[in-house]
Write an enzyme that holds these catalytic residues in place. Sequence first.
Site, mmCIF file in Angstrom:
data_model
loop_
_atom_site.group_PDB
_atom_site.id
_atom_site.type_symbol
_atom_site.label_atom_id
_atom_site.label_comp_id
_atom_site.label_asym_id
_atom_site.label_seq_id
_atom_site.Cartn_x
_atom_site.Cartn_y
_atom_site.Cartn_z
ATOM 1 N N ARG A 5 0.845 -1.187 0.000
ATOM 2 C CA ARG A 5 0.000 0.000 0.000
ATOM 3 C C ARG A 5 0.886 1.245 0.000
ATOM 4 O O ARG A 5 1.105 1.876 1.038
ATOM 5 C CB ARG A 5 -0.940 -0.011 1.209
ATOM 6 C CG ARG A 5 -1.847 -1.231 1.256
ATOM 7 C CD ARG A 5 -2.804 -1.204 2.428
ATOM 8 N NE ARG A 5 -2.131 -1.368 3.717
ATOM 9 C CZ ARG A 5 -2.769 -1.539 4.874
ATOM 10 N NH1 ARG A 5 -4.096 -1.560 4.901
ATOM 11 N NH2 ARG A 5 -2.103 -1.681 5.999
ATOM 12 N N HIS A 59 6.408 -12.175 8.356
ATOM 13 C CA HIS A 59 7.075 -10.890 8.207
ATOM 14 C C HIS A 59 7.441 -10.310 9.564
ATOM 15 O O HIS A 59 8.554 -9.813 9.773
ATOM 16 C CB HIS A 59 6.150 -9.936 7.439
ATOM 17 C CG HIS A 59 6.767 -8.616 7.124
ATOM 18 N ND1 HIS A 59 6.012 -7.524 6.741
ATOM 19 C CD2 HIS A 59 8.046 -8.184 7.156
ATOM 20 C CE1 HIS A 59 6.822 -6.500 6.531
ATOM 21 N NE2 HIS A 59 8.049 -6.873 6.774
ATOM 22 N N ASP A 81 1.703 0.145 8.118
ATOM 23 C CA ASP A 81 1.698 1.157 7.057
ATOM 24 C C ASP A 81 0.342 1.818 6.846
ATOM 25 O O ASP A 81 0.030 2.284 5.737
ATOM 26 C CB ASP A 81 2.179 0.534 5.740
ATOM 27 C CG ASP A 81 1.297 -0.609 5.268
ATOM 28 O OD1 ASP A 81 0.365 -0.985 6.015
ATOM 29 O OD2 ASP A 81 1.528 -1.125 4.163
ATOM 30 N N ASP A 82 -0.465 1.883 7.899
ATOM 31 C CA ASP A 82 -1.746 2.580 7.794
ATOM 32 C C ASP A 82 -2.030 3.369 9.074
ATOM 33 O O ASP A 82 -3.152 3.432 9.534
ATOM 34 C CB ASP A 82 -2.890 1.595 7.505
ATOM 35 C CG ASP A 82 -2.982 0.479 8.529
ATOM 36 O OD1 ASP A 82 -2.178 0.476 9.496
ATOM 37 O OD2 ASP A 82 -3.852 -0.396 8.369
ATOM 38 N N ASP A 158 -1.481 -11.493 16.380
ATOM 39 C CA ASP A 158 -2.039 -10.598 17.386
ATOM 40 C C ASP A 158 -3.005 -11.340 18.315
ATOM 41 O O ASP A 158 -3.007 -11.119 19.532
ATOM 42 C CB ASP A 158 -2.719 -9.390 16.741
ATOM 43 C CG ASP A 158 -3.628 -9.756 15.587
ATOM 44 O OD1 ASP A 158 -3.632 -10.913 15.150
ATOM 45 O OD2 ASP A 158 -4.355 -8.860 15.108
ATOM 46 N N SER A 189 -7.781 -7.392 6.399
ATOM 47 C CA SER A 189 -9.020 -7.671 7.146
ATOM 48 C C SER A 189 -10.255 -7.121 6.432
ATOM 49 O O SER A 189 -11.360 -7.185 6.967
ATOM 50 C CB SER A 189 -8.928 -7.072 8.557
ATOM 51 O OG SER A 189 -8.784 -5.670 8.499
#
Length: 314
Positions: A5, A59, A81-82, A158, A189
């Site tokens: 992204r 990752h 990255d968001d 998570d 998601s």
Amino acid sequence: MACNRADYLERTIESVLKYQSSVASKFPLFISQLQHLDFEEVHPERPGELIAYYKIARHYKWALDELFIKHNFSRVIILEDDMEIAPDFFEYFEAAANLLDNDKTILAVSSWNDNGQVQFVHDPRALYRSDFFPGLGWMLTKSVWEELSPKWPKAYWDDWMRLKEIHGDRQFIRPEVCRTYNFGEHGSSFGQFFNQYLKPIKMNDIDVDWNSMDLSYLKEDKFLKHFAKMVSDAKPVYGFDAVLKAYNIDGDVRIQYNDQADFERIARQFGIFEEWKDGIPRTAYKGVVVFRYQTPRRIFLVGPDSLMELGIER
């Protein structure tokens, strides 16, 4: 932590650099790109599972091994990255680092509050312990990573962090007002919960002098007493119409829930997160979920065993 992204990553980097320039020597910035590591075939364990969650977990392990083992950092703050960060993001984590180093009952420090929507928060200086891992901008130590890395899961890292067998009797520090904002409507998601829970999040927009604040109240023994007093001082409200009654009471209120279904019913009426993981509601400490309601007063949703765990007489 980045994948594919580019527009999101640019927005995140711009936000970080806006506040990182004055502390760059203390907080060097690393960007880890998933696609560059994506060279092994993934085999999901169950039919129909998204491969993305396996790649993400892989990752995370690779990147954190690099930072802690190869680069030998003592602590790492993880962003995705968001995310955008608050003006006091770095000062907050620097102040919390001392707690993390010296209180081994704290597993990680997070910048996130799952119930941090604008209508549920008030005090940008308030911090809590939580039995529920918040993620979304969090810091951990090398010693914790050395414990987690060898058993890191293949997917859903998570949720794995939220298992009692992983965090044990340790908790997480979280703020009342978030120090990150998650704008990632599009991702692995598929925007789950975005409009209801993520978009309305309030990110702190004022400078807080964390260096002058005494955070010792967050140590395990002190916080238990500190939190127990808040719960004990709150006015108990009973009955199926407890939410309606709470609306008409001044000051802090506590409402008892009997089980997960009862909690979900009450949470739904207020509009906070209903979700549990491994028997723990989001944001809960000792089974108690706290949020602001018609600010600045607080609502405490108290589990069946919470008063006993907090040492409060019924």
